[in-house]
Design a protein around this motif. Structure first.
Motif, short mmCIF file in Angstrom:
data_model
loop_
_atom_site.label_atom_id
_atom_site.label_comp_id
_atom_site.label_asym_id
_atom_site.label_seq_id
_atom_site.Cartn_x
_atom_site.Cartn_y
_atom_site.Cartn_z
N TYR A 122 -79.03 -78.00 -91.93
CA TYR A 122 -80.30 -78.20 -92.61
C TYR A 122 -80.23 -79.30 -93.67
O TYR A 122 -81.26 -79.84 -94.08
CB TYR A 122 -80.77 -76.89 -93.25
N ILE A 123 -79.01 -79.61 -94.13
CA ILE A 123 -78.85 -80.69 -95.09
C ILE A 123 -78.09 -81.88 -94.52
O ILE A 123 -78.11 -82.96 -95.09
CB ILE A 123 -78.16 -80.21 -96.39
N TYR A 124 -77.41 -81.67 -93.39
CA TYR A 124 -76.61 -82.76 -92.81
C TYR A 124 -77.40 -83.57 -91.80
O TYR A 124 -77.35 -84.80 -91.81
CB TYR A 124 -75.35 -82.19 -92.14
N VAL A 125 -78.10 -82.91 -90.91
CA VAL A 125 -78.82 -83.62 -89.85
C VAL A 125 -80.05 -84.30 -90.46
O VAL A 125 -80.87 -83.65 -91.11
CB VAL A 125 -79.25 -82.64 -88.74
N PRO A 126 -80.20 -85.61 -90.25
CA PRO A 126 -81.30 -86.35 -90.91
C PRO A 126 -82.63 -86.21 -90.20
O PRO A 126 -82.70 -85.87 -89.01
CB PRO A 126 -80.80 -87.80 -90.85
N LEU A 127 -83.70 -86.47 -90.94
CA LEU A 127 -85.05 -86.62 -90.39
C LEU A 127 -85.55 -85.38 -89.67
O LEU A 127 -86.24 -85.47 -88.64
CB LEU A 127 -85.09 -87.84 -89.45
N LEU A 128 -85.23 -84.21 -90.20
CA LEU A 128 -85.69 -82.98 -89.57
C LEU A 128 -87.20 -82.86 -89.61
O LEU A 128 -87.84 -82.52 -88.61
CB LEU A 128 -85.04 -81.77 -90.25
N GLU A 129 -87.80 -83.13 -90.78
CA GLU A 129 -89.25 -83.01 -90.90
C GLU A 129 -89.97 -84.06 -90.06
O GLU A 129 -90.96 -83.77 -89.39
CB GLU A 129 -89.66 -83.13 -92.37
N GLU A 130 -89.46 -85.29 -90.11
CA GLU A 130 -90.10 -86.37 -89.36
C GLU A 130 -90.07 -86.09 -87.85
O GLU A 130 -90.99 -86.47 -87.12
CB GLU A 130 -89.40 -87.70 -89.64
#
Length: 256
Positions: A122-130
Protein backbone atom coordinates in the motif's frame (compact mmCIF):
# COMPACT_ATOMS: atom_id res chain seq x y z
CA UNK A 1 20.06 7.90 26.88
CA UNK A 2 22.49 9.61 24.50
CA UNK A 3 25.38 7.62 25.98
CA UNK A 4 23.51 4.33 25.51
CA UNK A 5 22.68 5.26 21.92
CA UNK A 6 26.33 6.03 21.25
CA UNK A 7 27.32 2.63 22.66
CA UNK A 8 24.84 0.87 20.40
CA UNK A 9 26.14 2.76 17.37
CA UNK A 10 29.71 1.85 18.31
CA UNK A 11 28.76 -1.81 18.65
CA UNK A 12 27.14 -1.89 15.21
CA UNK A 13 30.12 -0.07 13.67
CA UNK A 14 32.51 -2.64 15.13
CA UNK A 15 30.41 -5.56 13.90
CA UNK A 16 30.12 -4.02 10.43
CA UNK A 17 33.87 -3.53 10.25
CA UNK A 18 34.43 -7.24 10.85
CA UNK A 19 32.60 -7.95 7.60
CA UNK A 20 34.48 -5.45 5.45
CA UNK A 21 37.20 -6.92 3.25
CA UNK A 22 40.17 -4.87 2.16
CA UNK A 23 39.83 -6.00 -1.48
CA UNK A 24 36.41 -4.33 -1.73
CA UNK A 25 34.71 -4.84 -5.10
CA UNK A 26 37.81 -6.64 -6.37
CA UNK A 27 36.56 -9.75 -4.54
CA UNK A 28 33.70 -10.05 -7.04
CA UNK A 29 33.54 -10.98 -10.71
CA UNK A 30 30.91 -9.57 -13.06
CA UNK A 31 29.28 -12.51 -14.80
CA UNK A 32 29.31 -10.73 -18.16
CA UNK A 33 33.12 -10.61 -17.96
CA UNK A 34 33.64 -14.26 -17.01
CA UNK A 35 35.81 -16.46 -19.23
CA UNK A 36 33.35 -19.28 -18.66
CA UNK A 37 30.45 -19.55 -21.11
CA UNK A 38 28.51 -21.42 -18.43
CA UNK A 39 28.74 -18.44 -16.07
CA UNK A 40 28.64 -15.65 -18.63
CA UNK A 41 25.27 -16.71 -20.00
CA UNK A 42 23.73 -16.17 -16.55
CA UNK A 43 23.95 -12.44 -17.26
CA UNK A 44 21.79 -12.82 -20.38
CA UNK A 45 18.26 -11.45 -20.43
CA UNK A 46 16.29 -14.69 -20.56
CA UNK A 47 12.98 -12.83 -20.39
CA UNK A 48 13.47 -10.72 -23.53
CA UNK A 49 11.46 -11.57 -26.64
CA UNK A 50 14.17 -10.52 -29.06
CA UNK A 51 12.22 -11.29 -32.24
CA UNK A 52 9.29 -9.12 -31.17
CA UNK A 53 11.55 -6.30 -30.00
CA UNK A 54 13.54 -6.37 -33.25
CA UNK A 55 10.31 -6.06 -35.26
CA UNK A 56 9.19 -2.92 -33.43
CA UNK A 57 10.14 0.54 -34.70
CA UNK A 58 12.79 2.19 -32.57
CA UNK A 59 11.57 5.09 -30.41
CA UNK A 60 15.00 6.71 -30.73
CA UNK A 61 17.18 7.30 -33.78
CA UNK A 62 20.58 8.97 -34.13
CA UNK A 63 20.30 12.72 -33.68
CA UNK A 64 16.83 12.71 -32.10
CA UNK A 65 16.19 15.36 -29.45
CA UNK A 66 13.37 14.46 -27.05
CA UNK A 67 12.56 16.97 -24.33
CA UNK A 68 12.98 14.36 -21.58
CA UNK A 69 15.28 11.34 -21.66
CA UNK A 70 14.94 8.94 -18.74
CA UNK A 71 17.51 6.27 -17.92
CA UNK A 72 15.69 3.23 -16.55
CA UNK A 73 12.20 1.77 -16.87
CA UNK A 74 11.80 0.49 -13.35
CA UNK A 75 9.54 2.11 -10.77
CA UNK A 76 11.68 5.28 -10.67
CA UNK A 77 11.74 5.80 -14.41
CA UNK A 78 8.08 4.99 -14.97
CA UNK A 79 6.95 7.18 -12.10
CA UNK A 80 9.12 10.07 -13.35
CA UNK A 81 7.48 9.84 -16.77
CA UNK A 82 3.98 9.73 -15.28
CA UNK A 83 4.63 12.74 -13.05
CA UNK A 84 5.77 14.71 -16.10
CA UNK A 85 2.56 13.78 -17.93
CA UNK A 86 0.51 14.76 -14.90
CA UNK A 87 2.20 18.17 -15.03
CA UNK A 88 1.00 18.73 -18.58
CA UNK A 89 3.77 17.33 -20.75
CA UNK A 90 2.91 14.70 -23.35
CA UNK A 91 4.16 11.15 -23.71
CA UNK A 92 5.59 12.15 -27.10
CA UNK A 93 8.04 14.44 -25.33
CA UNK A 94 9.42 11.57 -23.24
CA UNK A 95 11.75 8.69 -24.03
CA UNK A 96 13.01 5.99 -21.67
CA UNK A 97 16.17 3.93 -22.14
CA UNK A 98 16.22 0.50 -20.50
CA UNK A 99 18.85 -2.27 -20.54
CA UNK A 100 16.24 -5.00 -20.08
CA UNK A 101 13.78 -6.33 -22.62
CA UNK A 102 10.79 -4.99 -20.69
CA UNK A 103 9.62 -2.76 -17.87
CA UNK A 104 9.83 -3.33 -14.14
CA UNK A 105 13.44 -2.89 -13.08
CA UNK A 106 14.20 -5.34 -10.28
CA UNK A 107 10.73 -6.86 -10.74
CA UNK A 108 11.60 -7.61 -14.36
CA UNK A 109 14.87 -9.36 -13.57
CA UNK A 110 13.87 -11.26 -10.43
CA UNK A 111 11.14 -13.86 -10.90
CA UNK A 112 12.11 -16.75 -8.66
CA UNK A 113 9.25 -18.80 -7.13
CA UNK A 114 7.57 -17.19 -4.15
CA UNK A 115 9.09 -13.76 -4.71
CA UNK A 116 7.26 -11.02 -2.76
CA UNK A 117 8.17 -7.47 -1.80
CA UNK A 118 9.14 -7.05 1.88
CA UNK A 119 7.58 -3.55 2.02
CA UNK A 120 3.83 -3.09 2.45
CA UNK A 121 2.30 -2.86 -1.00
CA UNK A 122 0.00 0.00 0.00
CA UNK A 123 3.00 2.30 0.38
CA UNK A 124 5.47 0.65 -2.02
CA UNK A 125 3.46 0.13 -5.21
CA UNK A 126 3.05 3.51 -6.97
CA UNK A 127 -0.02 5.15 -8.48
CA UNK A 128 -2.62 3.01 -6.72
CA UNK A 129 -5.28 5.73 -6.74
CA UNK A 130 -4.56 6.80 -10.31
CA UNK A 131 -4.86 3.20 -11.49
CA UNK A 132 -7.78 2.25 -9.24
CA UNK A 133 -5.69 -0.70 -8.11
CA UNK A 134 -5.68 -2.50 -4.76
CA UNK A 135 -2.86 -5.01 -4.14
CA UNK A 136 -4.14 -8.51 -3.46
CA UNK A 137 -1.77 -9.00 -0.52
CA UNK A 138 -0.19 -6.80 2.12
CA UNK A 139 3.18 -7.86 0.69
CA UNK A 140 2.61 -8.06 -3.05
CA UNK A 141 4.19 -10.68 -5.25
CA UNK A 142 6.82 -9.73 -7.79
CA UNK A 143 4.54 -10.85 -10.61
CA UNK A 144 1.73 -8.60 -9.40
CA UNK A 145 4.03 -5.58 -9.11
CA UNK A 146 5.44 -6.16 -12.59
CA UNK A 147 1.94 -6.53 -14.06
CA UNK A 148 0.85 -3.31 -12.37
CA UNK A 149 3.81 -1.41 -13.83
CA UNK A 150 3.00 -2.76 -17.29
CA UNK A 151 -0.57 -1.49 -16.90
CA UNK A 152 0.72 1.95 -15.84
CA UNK A 153 2.81 2.12 -19.00
CA UNK A 154 -0.25 1.28 -21.11
CA UNK A 155 -2.52 3.80 -19.37
CA UNK A 156 -0.10 6.67 -19.88
CA UNK A 157 0.72 5.66 -23.47
CA UNK A 158 4.41 5.06 -22.85
CA UNK A 159 4.66 1.62 -24.49
CA UNK A 160 6.23 2.89 -27.71
CA UNK A 161 8.37 5.50 -25.94
CA UNK A 162 10.82 2.98 -24.49
CA UNK A 163 14.10 1.90 -26.04
CA UNK A 164 14.73 -1.57 -24.61
CA UNK A 165 18.03 -3.49 -24.69
CA UNK A 166 19.91 -0.19 -24.58
CA UNK A 167 22.24 1.58 -22.20
CA UNK A 168 23.04 5.22 -21.60
CA UNK A 169 26.83 5.46 -21.45
CA UNK A 170 27.55 9.17 -21.27
CA UNK A 171 25.68 12.46 -20.96
CA UNK A 172 27.55 15.68 -21.76
CA UNK A 173 26.05 19.16 -21.49
CA UNK A 174 26.33 21.38 -24.55
CA UNK A 175 26.21 24.93 -23.22
CA UNK A 176 25.90 26.52 -26.64
CA UNK A 177 22.99 24.34 -27.79
CA UNK A 178 21.45 24.11 -24.30
CA UNK A 179 20.91 20.39 -24.40
CA UNK A 180 22.56 17.13 -23.35
CA UNK A 181 24.43 14.95 -25.81
CA UNK A 182 23.82 11.36 -24.76
CA UNK A 183 25.79 8.35 -26.03
CA UNK A 184 23.84 5.09 -26.21
CA UNK A 185 24.68 1.47 -26.82
CA UNK A 186 21.96 -0.86 -28.13
CA UNK A 187 21.73 -4.61 -28.55
CA UNK A 188 19.67 -6.32 -31.25
CA UNK A 189 19.45 -9.67 -33.01
CA UNK A 190 17.95 -13.06 -32.12
CA UNK A 191 20.07 -13.32 -28.97
CA UNK A 192 20.41 -9.63 -28.24
CA UNK A 193 24.14 -9.69 -28.96
CA UNK A 194 24.38 -7.42 -32.01
CA UNK A 195 25.83 -4.22 -30.56
CA UNK A 196 25.58 -0.74 -32.03
CA UNK A 197 26.17 2.80 -30.77
CA UNK A 198 24.71 6.20 -31.56
CA UNK A 199 24.03 9.56 -29.92
CA UNK A 200 20.90 11.57 -29.24
CA UNK A 201 20.22 14.93 -27.62
CA UNK A 202 17.82 15.86 -24.83
CA UNK A 203 16.80 19.01 -22.99
CA UNK A 204 16.50 17.16 -19.69
CA UNK A 205 18.03 13.85 -18.56
CA UNK A 206 16.66 11.81 -15.65
CA UNK A 207 18.94 9.23 -14.04
CA UNK A 208 16.71 6.59 -12.46
CA UNK A 209 18.75 3.46 -13.16
CA UNK A 210 19.37 1.07 -10.28
CA UNK A 211 22.72 0.77 -8.53
CA UNK A 212 22.81 -3.04 -8.52
CA UNK A 213 22.18 -3.78 -12.17
CA UNK A 214 25.23 -5.97 -12.91
CA UNK A 215 25.07 -9.56 -11.65
CA UNK A 216 28.28 -10.76 -10.04
CA UNK A 217 29.69 -13.66 -8.07
CA UNK A 218 32.43 -13.81 -5.44
CA UNK A 219 35.88 -14.92 -6.53
CA UNK A 220 36.54 -18.15 -4.66
CA UNK A 221 39.64 -20.29 -4.43
CA UNK A 222 40.27 -23.72 -5.88
CA UNK A 223 38.45 -24.49 -9.10
CA UNK A 224 36.07 -21.59 -8.45
CA UNK A 225 32.50 -21.43 -9.66
CA UNK A 226 33.55 -22.13 -13.24
CA UNK A 227 35.01 -25.51 -12.25
CA UNK A 228 32.21 -26.57 -9.94
CA UNK A 229 30.10 -29.34 -11.49
CA UNK A 230 27.89 -30.40 -8.62
CA UNK A 231 28.03 -32.99 -5.85
CA UNK A 232 30.82 -35.57 -6.13
CA UNK A 233 32.47 -33.61 -8.90
CA UNK A 234 35.89 -35.09 -9.84
CA UNK A 235 37.17 -31.51 -9.90
CA UNK A 236 36.31 -31.03 -6.25
CA UNK A 237 38.04 -33.53 -3.93
CA UNK A 238 36.01 -34.29 -0.85
CA UNK A 239 38.94 -33.27 1.30
CA UNK A 240 38.55 -29.70 0.09
CA UNK A 241 35.05 -29.38 1.51
CA UNK A 242 35.11 -32.06 4.22
CA UNK A 243 34.32 -35.72 3.58
CA UNK A 244 31.00 -35.67 5.43
CA UNK A 245 29.68 -32.37 4.10
CA UNK A 246 28.04 -32.02 0.68
CA UNK A 247 29.78 -29.77 -1.81
CA UNK A 248 28.27 -26.25 -1.70
CA UNK A 249 26.17 -25.08 -4.62
CA UNK A 250 26.64 -21.52 -5.91
CA UNK A 251 23.45 -19.58 -5.34
CA UNK A 252 21.42 -18.12 -8.17
CA UNK A 253 22.50 -14.53 -8.83
CA UNK A 254 20.15 -11.73 -7.93
CA UNK A 255 19.81 -8.57 -10.00
CA UNK A 256 18.34 -5.53 -8.29
Amino acid sequence: MAAEFAQVQQKYAEEAQKRVKAEGLAQFLELAESDSDRLRHLADDIWADHATLDAQPSPLSPGDCPKFLIAGAGIGGILSAVRLIQQGFTADQIRLVETAGGVGGTWYWNRYPGLHCDVEAYIYVPLLEEMGFMPSHKYASGAEIRKHLEEVVKKYQLEDKMLFRAQMNKAEWNEEAHHWKVDLTTWRGPKGQDEASFSVNAEFVYMTAGLLAKPQIPKVGGVGFAGFKGDNSPNLPASEWGSSAPAPRPSRWCRA
